[in-house]
Design a protein around this motif. Structure first.
Motif, PDB file in Angstrom:
ATOM      1  N   LYS A 213      -4.196 -24.305  -9.826  1.00  0.00           N
ATOM      2  CA  LYS A 213      -5.521 -23.938  -9.437  1.00  0.00           C
ATOM      3  C   LYS A 213      -6.170 -23.741  -7.986  1.00  0.00           C
ATOM      4  O   LYS A 213      -7.323 -22.626  -7.977  1.00  0.00           O
ATOM      5  CB  LYS A 213      -5.607 -25.691  -8.889  1.00  0.00           C
ATOM      6  N   GLU A 214      -4.805 -23.539  -7.219  1.00  0.00           N
ATOM      7  CA  GLU A 214      -5.314 -22.237  -5.641  1.00  0.00           C
ATOM      8  C   GLU A 214      -5.075 -20.670  -6.678  1.00  0.00           C
ATOM      9  O   GLU A 214      -6.242 -20.246  -5.739  1.00  0.00           O
ATOM     10  CB  GLU A 214      -3.962 -22.573  -5.168  1.00  0.00           C
ATOM     11  N   ALA A 215      -4.269 -20.088  -7.190  1.00  0.00           N
ATOM     12  CA  ALA A 215      -5.117 -18.743  -7.871  1.00  0.00           C
ATOM     13  C   ALA A 215      -5.875 -18.982  -8.407  1.00  0.00           C
ATOM     14  O   ALA A 215      -6.012 -17.793  -8.977  1.00  0.00           O
ATOM     15  CB  ALA A 215      -3.540 -18.780  -8.908  1.00  0.00           C
ATOM     16  N   GLY A 216      -6.965 -19.958  -9.076  1.00  0.00           N
ATOM     17  CA  GLY A 216      -8.130 -19.808  -9.826  1.00  0.00           C
ATOM     18  C   GLY A 216      -7.991 -20.361 -11.610  1.00  0.00           C
ATOM     19  O   GLY A 216      -9.169 -19.503 -12.394  1.00  0.00           O
ATOM     20  N   ALA A 217      -7.064 -20.401 -11.982  1.00  0.00           N
ATOM     21  CA  ALA A 217      -6.953 -20.798 -13.148  1.00  0.00           C
ATOM     22  C   ALA A 217      -7.777 -22.071 -13.624  1.00  0.00           C
ATOM     23  O   ALA A 217      -8.263 -22.609 -12.425  1.00  0.00           O
ATOM     24  CB  ALA A 217      -5.186 -21.522 -13.594  1.00  0.00           C
ATOM     25  N   ASP A 218      -8.803 -21.829 -14.584  1.00  0.00           N
ATOM     26  CA  ASP A 218      -9.900 -22.923 -15.182  1.00  0.00           C
ATOM     27  C   ASP A 218      -8.712 -24.068 -16.197  1.00  0.00           C
ATOM     28  O   ASP A 218      -9.551 -24.855 -16.018  1.00  0.00           O
ATOM     29  CB  ASP A 218     -10.690 -22.346 -15.861  1.00  0.00           C
TER      30      ASP A 218
END
Length: 336
Positions: free
Chosen positions: A28-33
């Protein structure tokens, strides 16, 4: 529409709910959907005589059988539930790959809406038939498959009107750059008239970024906290820093792709005015004298009359005395 980026946790959680949740936080922090898991039981998936493939031999205990490896990576059905709920809490989509109909039924029972199928299961038509009937959308990997093998699978999803995305994939971990053939995405799109994406097993971010430029609506990448962790997929996975860089590169690529409409951008306006050329007097001209080509030249800035009007102006009469070096303006000439 933004590319849908999936962090493939797969079996990298090693059967631990606690580790799975930490990985969800990191994704989530890395930007995954979305985060994706795998749902199976070793007994239903693997026979005792199944060998390991080459990459598994190099990343796992050589004395461990394929069955033992798969057994150690099982994620119990009951352990899916807290992880599924944790994803809802974090507002990140939970996806899983069921390897049999019983596993798919379980996922349906807990409320999973998006299903992903493994490349190896392109030939499991019964599994696809079940998913097509119960999923809101399905993402189907096509590694190792021919167009002829993909076609009946597409027909199943069309039969039940299930939203389908085909993922181009090369089934090796990692796979060679020369095997990627990203242009296959266009082949899949033309052949089956559906959304296409890319399941990335390559080293580095470039292939996944290139896939977005080629029209990928979904990108999936294996995800780990540490490439040195024990398990078959960690070494070919992206760690949180690499995954975040990948997501950033994808989003920047989407921004750069922008609109297909060719228009003058706001930031170009000053340059347009300054660096374009306008018609200037190359020599002085008297009032009433006719304009000839020799009397006019092109110079910056581009705030005057463009050369495209020259054919109209030639032969027109000057309405006033004009000096060499002056910019020609509308009203400086009249037609005979």
């Amino acid at each position: 529409m933004s590319c849908y980026v999936i962090a493939e946790i797969g079996v990298n959680h090693a059967g631990s709910v606690e580790l799975a949740n930490v990985m969800i936080d990191a994704a989530k922090e890395a930007g995954a959907d979305a985060v994706k898991f795998q749902t199976f039981t070793a007994e239903k998936l693997v026979s005792s005589s199944t060998p390991k493939v080459k990459y598994q031999e190099s990343t796992t205990d050589k004395d461990e059988s394929h069955y033992q490896m798969i057994k150690s990576l099982e994620f119990a059905y009951e352990d899916h539930i807290p992880v599924f709920e944790y994803c809802k809490k974090l507002k990140i989509d939970f996806i899983s790959t069921p390897y049999d109909i019983e596993s798919a039924k379980f996922l349906v029972s807990i409320g999973v809406k998006i299903f992903k199928t493994a490349s190896a299961d392109i030939v499991d038509l019964s599994l696809h038939d079940f998913i097509a009937q119960h999923a809101e959308s399905a993402i189907v990997s096509t590694g190792m498959a021919t167009l002829g093998e993909i076609e009946p699978v597409v027909e199943i999803y069309r039969k039940y009107n299930c939203k389908l995305t085909l993922l181009h994939c090369v089934s090796n971990y990692p796979c060679a750059t020369e095997s990627l053939n990203l242009n296959v995405m266009e082949t899949l799109s033309r052949a089956f008239l559906c959304d296409v994406g890319y399941s990335d097993h390559a080293v580095g971010p470039i292939p996944a970024v290139a896939s977005v430029a080629l029209g990928a609506t979904v990108v999936e990448k294996h995800f780990t906290l540490d490439k040195n962790m024990i398990g078959p997929d960690h070494k070919a996975s992206s760690d949180p820093k690499e995954f975040a860089e990948l997501v950033t590169a994808i989003r920047e690529t989407e921004t750069a792709l922008g609109s297909a409409i060719k228009s003058v951008q706001v930031e170009e306006m000053q340059m347009r005015k300054v660096s374009r050329k306008s018609l200037f007097l190359a020599q002085s001209i008297k009032k009433g004298e006719a304009f000839t080509a020799e009397m006019l030249t092109l110079k910056r800035p581009g705030t005057g009359i463009y050369e495209a009007e020259l054919s109209v102006i030639l032969g027109a009469l000057s309405t006033k005395d004009l000096s060499e070096g002056e910019m020609l303006k509308v009203g400086d000439y009249k037609f005979v």
